[in-house]
Enzyme design. Sequence first.
Site: not given
Ligand SMILES: Cc1cc2nc3c(=O)[nH]c(=O)nc-3n(C[C@H](O)[C@H](O)[C@H](O)COP(=O)(O)OP(=O)(O)OC[C@H]3O[C@@H](n4cnc5c(N)ncnc54)[C@H](O)[C@@H]3O)c2cc1C
Length: 383
Positions: A122, A130-131, A157, A340, A364
């Site tokens: 997905f 991502g968020s 993934t 340790g 996620e």
């Molecule tokens: C092992 C692994 C597997 C993954 N698998 C998938 C997958 O299969 N499919 C997929 O689509 N993605 C996948 N991802 C991506 C993952 O879901 C995203 O990286 C994650 O959702 C966070 O998004 P970001 O890294 O862009 O963080 P950002 O959105 O850039 O967030 C960075 C910081 O800003 C803060 N922030 C951002 N927006 C807000 C807001 N509106 N309010 C308050 N704080 C905020 C957050 O709390 C965080 O501290 C995977 C990641 C990993 C590490």
Amino acid sequence: MKFNLTKEQTLIQRTAREFAEKTVAPLVDNIEAEHHIPMELFTKAAELGLLSIPFAEEYGGAEGGYDGYVLALEQIGKVSSSVSMAIMAHVLGMSIIDTFGTNEQKQMALPPGCRGEHLTSFAFTEPVTGSDPKQITSTGKREGDYYVLNGTKRFITNAAYPGFMGVVVREVDSGQLTTFMIDKRLEGYTTSEPWEKIAMNGGQLLDLYFKDYKIPVENMMGKVGDGFHHLEAGVGYGKLGISAFCLGLAEAAYEASLEYVTQKTHRDKPIVKFQAIQLMIAEMYQKLEAARLILYKAATDANVNSKTNQAHFARDCAMTKDFVSNTAREIVGLCMDIHGSYGLMKDYKVERMYRESIMMPQIEGVRHIQKIIVANSILADYK
Ligand SMILES: Cc1cc2nc3c(=O)[nH]c(=O)nc-3n(C[C@H](O)[C@H](O)[C@H](O)COP(=O)(O)OP(=O)(O)OC[C@H]3O[C@@H](n4cnc5c(N)ncnc54)[C@H](O)[C@@H]3O)c2cc1C
């Protein structure tokens, strides 16, 4: 209120434990060193019914519910976060198709997924976000009977395995988020090399590049504009899965700690005699029990809420994932303190578990976003 497992749940738990200990455990070092999980491992899991637990019999599922699913993934999580992550992403993708797909889409994707011939993905994350799905920039433009996709998806993934993938893009004419089902075996888009990450090497993450990638209109899931809903409710399944294998990881750390404190001696006495060590063991146990309760309740409620009350489902999964992933990180941290300097050595399992545990709160959906989902739901109910 019942806290005992049923006969069926006990069987699922035992099957998963045996699979984890006998089939996965001997491969873990290889998987992490080679950055690859062999497809045969998933086929074997499927033969035991471990890839199809929540799905209906008519699609080849085991009808064991999401409570059965988390029991299984907890056991696999005790042994390998990489394998658990791949299974979690697969069940997430399958669950979205199961909940929102047409009959035809379900018939196409669910049976081979249950048989372990496919591993589903997905894709929502992009380089810019991502968020915050509102920032998604990949597009789908209708041209006659086709949609043409353009854009980049990040950190996906299971992208290297055959199977279906839900991709959330912005539909150009409406400007709304919309999900499309793509067959990963078809050519037409390109992928990056796997990202090098801190841990869970076996679970490869690839970027996907769509450039004028054409798919038939029938590959749309639901209708134009449903993408945000798919994302919000859909990733709930992923959060349940992550919580389950985080619980397994925390249990493994707890058990490794018990073993270490009874074997390691100071002045000829095991270090478990120190009260400071006993306090840490008690704290781990307390945290484990709390994490297990919140997860099992969320998974039991998910059997109904994921279909009928998706707002509460999304809230419960966000709350659970935030709590359990953070608790797992704390428990593994305590395990590290107990070990340790030995904990920093690759000879000890906690070294790998520690690196894995710090990944969990980021996957996620990061911690702040989980809390925002919970707060929005509480306030919506309060009005
Ligand atoms: C092992 C692994 C597997 C993954 N698998 C998938 C997958 O299969 N499919 C997929 O689509 N993605 C996948 N991802 C991506 C993952 O879901 C995203 O990286 C994650 O959702 C966070 O998004 P970001 O890294 O862009 O963080 P950002 O959105 O850039 O967030 C960075 C910081 O800003 C803060 N922030 C951002 N927006 C807000 C807001 N509106 N309010 C308050 N704080 C905020 C957050 O709390 C965080 O501290 C995977 C990641 C990993 C590490």
